[in-house]
Design a protein around this motif. Structure first.
Motif, PDB file in Angstrom:
ATOM      1  N   ARG A  15     -24.271   4.095-112.068  1.00 41.89           N
ATOM      2  CA  ARG A  15     -24.924   3.700-113.317  1.00 41.89           C
ATOM      3  C   ARG A  15     -25.542   2.311-113.216  1.00 41.89           C
ATOM      4  O   ARG A  15     -25.119   1.489-112.429  1.00 41.89           O
ATOM      5  N   LEU A  16     -26.534   2.082-114.098  1.00 42.20           N
ATOM      6  CA  LEU A  16     -27.126   0.763-114.291  1.00 42.20           C
ATOM      7  C   LEU A  16     -26.828   0.339-115.725  1.00 42.20           C
ATOM      8  O   LEU A  16     -27.299   0.982-116.664  1.00 42.20           O
ATOM      9  N   GLY A  17     -26.046  -0.708-115.894  1.00 42.71           N
ATOM     10  CA  GLY A  17     -25.836  -1.259-117.219  1.00 42.71           C
ATOM     11  C   GLY A  17     -27.031  -2.135-117.555  1.00 42.71           C
ATOM     12  O   GLY A  17     -27.512  -2.889-116.715  1.00 42.71           O
ATOM     13  N   THR A  32     -28.019  -0.301-123.143  1.00 42.19           N
ATOM     14  CA  THR A  32     -27.804   1.080-122.749  1.00 42.19           C
ATOM     15  C   THR A  32     -27.293   1.128-121.315  1.00 42.19           C
ATOM     16  O   THR A  32     -27.174   0.095-120.651  1.00 42.19           O
ATOM     17  N   THR A  33     -27.036   2.321-120.865  1.00 42.93           N
ATOM     18  CA  THR A  33     -26.670   2.551-119.472  1.00 42.93           C
ATOM     19  C   THR A  33     -27.537   3.691-118.956  1.00 42.93           C
ATOM     20  O   THR A  33     -27.729   4.688-119.651  1.00 42.93           O
ATOM     21  N   ILE A  34     -28.074   3.505-117.769  1.00 46.52           N
ATOM     22  CA  ILE A  34     -28.870   4.548-117.125  1.00 46.52           C
ATOM     23  C   ILE A  34     -27.992   5.197-116.062  1.00 46.52           C
ATOM     24  O   ILE A  34     -27.458   4.510-115.187  1.00 46.52           O
ATOM     25  N   LYS A  35     -27.849   6.514-116.159  1.00 50.43           N
ATOM     26  CA  LYS A  35     -27.134   7.245-115.116  1.00 50.43           C
ATOM     27  C   LYS A  35     -28.095   7.374-113.942  1.00 50.43           C
ATOM     28  O   LYS A  35     -29.183   7.932-114.082  1.00 50.43           O
ATOM     29  N   ARG A  36     -27.704   6.819-112.792  1.00 46.65           N
ATOM     30  CA  ARG A  36     -28.604   6.794-111.647  1.00 46.65           C
ATOM     31  C   ARG A  36     -28.779   8.178-111.047  1.00 46.65           C
ATOM     32  O   ARG A  36     -27.843   8.957-110.967  1.00 46.65           O
ATOM     33  N   SER A  37     -30.019   8.450-110.647  1.00 50.35           N
ATOM     34  CA  SER A  37     -30.313   9.707-109.961  1.00 50.35           C
ATOM     35  C   SER A  37     -31.131   9.362-108.724  1.00 50.35           C
ATOM     36  O   SER A  37     -30.571   8.937-107.730  1.00 50.35           O
ATOM     37  N   SER A  38     -32.435   9.447-108.805  1.00 50.64           N
ATOM     38  CA  SER A  38     -33.280   9.027-107.680  1.00 50.64           C
ATOM     39  C   SER A  38     -33.858   7.651-107.986  1.00 50.64           C
ATOM     40  O   SER A  38     -33.926   7.244-109.152  1.00 50.64           O
ATOM     41  N   PHE A  39     -34.311   6.964-106.968  1.00 52.91           N
ATOM     42  CA  PHE A  39     -34.900   5.643-107.168  1.00 52.91           C
ATOM     43  C   PHE A  39     -36.096   5.740-108.113  1.00 52.91           C
ATOM     44  O   PHE A  39     -36.247   4.922-109.020  1.00 52.91           O
TER      45      PHE A  39
END
Length: 141
Positions: A15-17, A32-39
């Motif tokens: 994740r990215l906070g 927010t928080t981004i759930k990491r997937s692809s760059f």
């Protein structure tokens, strides 16, 4: 007075906070928080926030080892930061993020906004702590 348009990032493998600040540069807030997937998808999601908030600089937490050295995880964060900086055409500044997740969890518990299943809240709050440290250092200098 020049507006401060910064975005704080707590970079993790999953994740990215994300945190933002008011234009005066006084208060950082978890966004927010981004759930990491692809760059590419990470960049696209960040770009939306950056355009909406007119961000001019990224403030990224660097996880130094407890002895102050730059270990494996910090090097991974630096690589990501360099790539994201190029992709978004934004400068990056680093903040020592040792123990920010522990501090974030403690803050959320005192606010009664936390359960151990809500890692996303911790990441966003950690990003706010990172950004707040950067804002406070800027004001002091």
């Amino acid at each position: 007075m020049k507006r401060i348009l910064a975005l704080g990032l707590d970079v993790g493998q999953k994740r990215l906070g994300i945190a933002g600040c008011d234009g005066t540069g006084l208060i950082a807030t978890a966004l927010t928080t981004i759930k990491r997937s692809s760059f590419q998808q990470d960049v696209a999601k960040l770009k939306e926030i950056i355009v909406e908030r007119q961000v001019e600089i990224l403030v990224i937490g660097l996880p130094y080892s407890m002895d102050g050295s730059i270990g494996f995880q910090a090097k991974q964060v630096q690589k990501f930061a360099q790539r994201i900086s190029q992709a978004l055409q934004l400068p990056v500044e680093y903040v020592d993020e040792r123990l920010t997740s522990v501090e974030a969890e403690a803050q959320l518990k005192t606010q009664k906004r936390f359960s151990s299943f809500q890692k996303e809240l911790i990441d966003a709050q950690a990003a706010a702590i990172i950004l707040q440290q950067w804002l406070d250092e800027r004001r002091q200098n």
